[in-house]
Design a protein around this motif. Structure first.
Motif, mmCIF file in Angstrom:
data_model
loop_
_atom_site.group_PDB
_atom_site.id
_atom_site.type_symbol
_atom_site.label_atom_id
_atom_site.label_comp_id
_atom_site.label_asym_id
_atom_site.label_seq_id
_atom_site.Cartn_x
_atom_site.Cartn_y
_atom_site.Cartn_z
ATOM 1 N N UNK A 27 37.795 35.598 43.107
ATOM 2 C CA UNK A 27 37.679 34.366 42.343
ATOM 3 C C UNK A 27 37.948 33.191 43.271
ATOM 4 N N UNK A 28 37.122 32.169 43.194
ATOM 5 C CA UNK A 28 37.327 30.966 43.984
ATOM 6 C C UNK A 28 37.805 29.831 43.084
ATOM 7 N N UNK B 108 43.429 47.624 45.835
ATOM 8 C CA UNK B 108 42.382 47.112 44.961
ATOM 9 C C UNK B 108 42.391 47.833 43.621
ATOM 10 N N UNK B 109 41.490 47.377 42.725
ATOM 11 C CA UNK B 109 41.357 47.981 41.407
ATOM 12 C C UNK B 109 41.317 49.484 41.475
ATOM 13 N N UNK B 110 41.824 50.136 40.452
ATOM 14 C CA UNK B 110 42.129 51.548 40.596
ATOM 15 C C UNK B 110 41.112 52.486 39.970
ATOM 16 N N UNK B 111 40.091 51.976 39.349
ATOM 17 C CA UNK B 111 39.059 52.879 38.857
ATOM 18 C C UNK B 111 37.938 52.968 39.879
ATOM 19 N N UNK C 164 40.688 39.440 42.919
ATOM 20 C CA UNK C 164 41.339 39.661 41.634
ATOM 21 C C UNK C 164 41.347 41.160 41.369
ATOM 22 N N UNK C 165 42.023 41.569 40.310
ATOM 23 C CA UNK C 165 42.161 42.994 39.997
ATOM 24 C C UNK C 165 42.776 43.770 41.146
ATOM 25 N N UNK C 166 43.665 43.104 41.882
ATOM 26 C CA UNK C 166 44.427 43.793 42.915
ATOM 27 C C UNK C 166 45.895 43.727 42.552
#
Length: 650
Positions: free
Chosen positions: A585-586, A570-573, A557-559
């Motif tokens: 997340x599953x 992937x997440x940017x921070x 997630x957060x991609x």
């Protein structure tokens, strides 16, 4: 005068930052801190070079300024163009793909960033004019100029160090991509897509152990023995299972596949391991996970540490053939496929006198119906036993071609967001038609009695019906779920296999079917006809990895992912990236997701994604391992000069 110089210098710095940093993100400032840092770093380093050149002479400064700013502008716009199709930037390792840019342009009806490129070019021009004029008039000692250049250089390098520290965890996970979120286009061009993964043999072993056999050949009829049958593998371009009636689609787009698959083995939960054709081929032929975010291993020169199906069958006395409707140079297949055991190669676009504008061609190459007819003629003349691998091409993005048959959807007046999907359906319909024509001829040939046929697909395309309203979880399922049908001459019935499987399982399965000898410990995949302890599929999407097993799906997630073939980042921070493996997340799966099944999120199953990244990293490293001394050797990408020399030899 000193104050005037000071303000002039500030204007020059502001102009450099405006041209090089504030327009880098498709004409605008990068909205992500790490990406903005990369852009400002590039601006600082370029300005450092310009100031240093001025310390030498005005003439040198003018030449260096023109060449350097032209280079930066060209790389920036070229990377925007590359992003439009591949959804990532390119670096120097991608230069050999330039030879295929004409083919890629067919999928680009228009450059999307014309206006942005225009005013970015004007900004660069203003920077050059101001730089040349200001330093021609400004009185500046060489010593002070060099001190200023060193200061700018150190500032730029400091920012680059910070950017590299942010993305270090992605490199360790072998998941780093040249995303515009992270990098200025020029910065992206200059850095390698290397990984710095630790020893991940334990992760590889984890997936190997999950394939422990509980019941050999449980899904294969009793009484059918391994014999040296011919093997014909047909890999259909972008032929998603979600379009096929055999997998639950009710639009009637694939009457031929649906009929053909009624005699043989249909695998219901079969997945592509990747989102690109050449990487899917390497899974099917060699049983390996190709690079996730980097260019395919096929693009690297030299021998690879691989044991592929073609080599094993060739050692058993099989004739081997690889056929494709496009050029042999595309993805370096002309050189890579012989290394993996293919003795005979046929690339239709390479043949003298081929007219790519003729009616026999559709989109990227020879139309599927003509290609399959040609392939049947060729394999009918081969010595037996043979192994032939065919790759179709008509069902290729963007799908909007003039089809030689009546297709189900009219595209007249259709909006852009719906047009691709409806064109995709038309392309599926045509490819199925071509498959039907081929199968009719195949059934009446002698090959029908002595040939195992595999019909599958390489990958999906990220396009969906507007009225489906699918969330990302269901879209991922449609994107990766592929058809797999195996025809066996001795089996006249129909059998479905529900066990989760993927492309890397095919080599072991087919080699077992014909009794070929191979080192089973080298292959990560399982025999599709064996019941195993915990069947699985790992699915790569250009920087992202998801995991599938019976009743469970796990994905990051957060991609952010984009494009027809889905490249992801992937997440940017910095905080998100450092917790990369926690960003997943599953879901529990109830039923078949292509037939109305449901998903429900569950907690605490993040280990699958972590181990999947480690497993793929180990697979990648092992390909380039020197068998004699067990030390990894750095793969060197084929340079344009090397490529031209190889072409001249032929």
């Amino acid at each position: 005068m000193g104050r005037l110089y000071f303000f002039g210098d500030l204007i020059l710095v502001a102009a450099a930052i405006s041209a090089l940093a504030l327009t880098a993100y498709f004409g605008f400032p990068n909205p992500v801190p790490v990406g903005l840092g990369s852009s400002v770093a590039v601006a600082a380093i370029v300005l450092a070079v310009l100031v240093f050149a001025r310390s030498l002479s005005i003439r040198i400064a003018s030449v260096v300024g023109f060449l350097l700013l032209s280079f930066c502008f060209f790389i920036t716009v070229a990377n925007w163009w590359h992003y439009q199709y591949f959804q990532v930037f390119f670096n120097y390792e991608f230069l050999p793909f330039a030879r295929d840019s004409g083919d890629v342009l067919k999928a680009l009806p228009a450059f999307s960033y014309k206006k942005e490129a225009a005013y970015t070019g004007i900004t660069y021009l203003f920077l050059f004019v101001f730089y040349a004029g200001w330093f021609k008039w400004r009185e500046l000692s060489p010593f002070r100029a060099r001190i200023g250049a060193i200061s700018l250089l150190l500032a730029g390098l400091g920012l680059l160090y910070w950017v590299d520290s942010v993305i270090a965890d992605l490199r360790k996970a072998n998941a780093f991509t040249l995303s515009p979120y992270y990098l200025h286009p020029v910065h992206a061009f200059m850095i390698p897509l290397d990984s710095k993964s630790a020893d991940t043999l334990s992760d590889w072993s984890y997936f190997k152990k999950r394939n422990r056999v509980l019941a050999e050949q449980e899904y294969f009829p009793v009484g059918l023995d391994s014999k040296p049958y011919n093997i014909l593998v047909i890999t259909m371009e972008s032929f998603r299972a979600s379009f096929l009636g055999a997998y639950g689609q009710r639009k009637g787009l694939t009457p031929n596949f649906d009929r053909i698959s009624q005699r043989g083995f249909l695998f219901r939960n079969f997945y592509a391991n990747t989102n690109y054709t050449v990487k899917g081929e390497n899974a099917i032929i060699c049983g390996i996970f190709d690079h996730n975010a980097k260019i395919s291993i096929a693009e690297y020169p030299g021998e690879k540490n691989l044991e592929c199906m073609a080599s094993a069958l060739k050692a058993k006395g099989y004739e081997t053939l690889y056929m494709h409707a496009n050029y042999g140079r595309f993805y370096n297949r002309k050189y890579f496929m012989p290394q993996q055991g293919f003795r005979h190669l046929y690339f239709h676009a390479d043949k003298p006198g081929v007219n790519r504008a003729s009616d026999d061609n559709i989109g990227w190459g020879l139309a599927d119906a003509e290609f399959f007819k040609l392939a049947l003629d060729k394999v009918s003349q081969m010595e037996v036993p043979f192994y032939a691998h065919l790759l179709s091409i008509s069902n290729h993005y963007p799908f909007d071609y003039d089809w030689p048959v009546d297709v189900p959807n009219s595209l007249e007046g259709v909006r852009d967001e719906e047009r691709v999907y409806l064109a995709y359906e038309n392309a599926i319909f045509y490819s199925d038609y071509a498959l039907g024509v081929f199968w009719k001829e195949f059934e009446s040939s002698q090959l029908f009695e002595n040939t195992i046929v595999v019909i599958t697909a390489d990958h999906g395309v990220w396009s969906f019906a507007a009225n489906e309203g699918l969330d990302e979880t269901y879209k991922d399922e449609e994107f990766f779920r592929m058809p797999l049908f195996i025809y066996h001459p001795e089996f006249e019935g129909y059998r479905e296999v529900d066990q989760v499987s993927s492309q890397v399982d095919l080599p072991v399965t087919l080699m077992n079917l014909v009794g070929a000898e191979f080192d089973a410990e080298r292959f990560l995949g399982k025999d599709l006809f064996d019941r195993v302890e915990a069947p699985w599929a790992v699915l790569m999407k250009g920087g992202q990895i998801s995991f599938r097993e019976a009743g469970r799906l796990c994905l990051p997630v957060n991609t952010d992912c984009a494009g027809a073939y889905q490249s992801c980042w992937a997440g940017t921070s910095a905080a998100d990236v450092s917790d990369f493996f926690g960003m997943s997340q599953c879901y529990e799966i109830d039923g078949d997701l292509l037939r109305g099944g449901k998903v429900m999120p569950v907690e605490g199953q993040n280990k699958f994604i972590d181990k999947a990244f480690g497993m793929v990293a180990y697979e990648n490293r092992r390909v380039f391992e020197n068998a004699e001394d067990s030390e990894l050797v750095a793969p060197v990408h084929l340079s344009l000069r090397q490529l031209f020399k190889e072409v001249e030899k032929d």
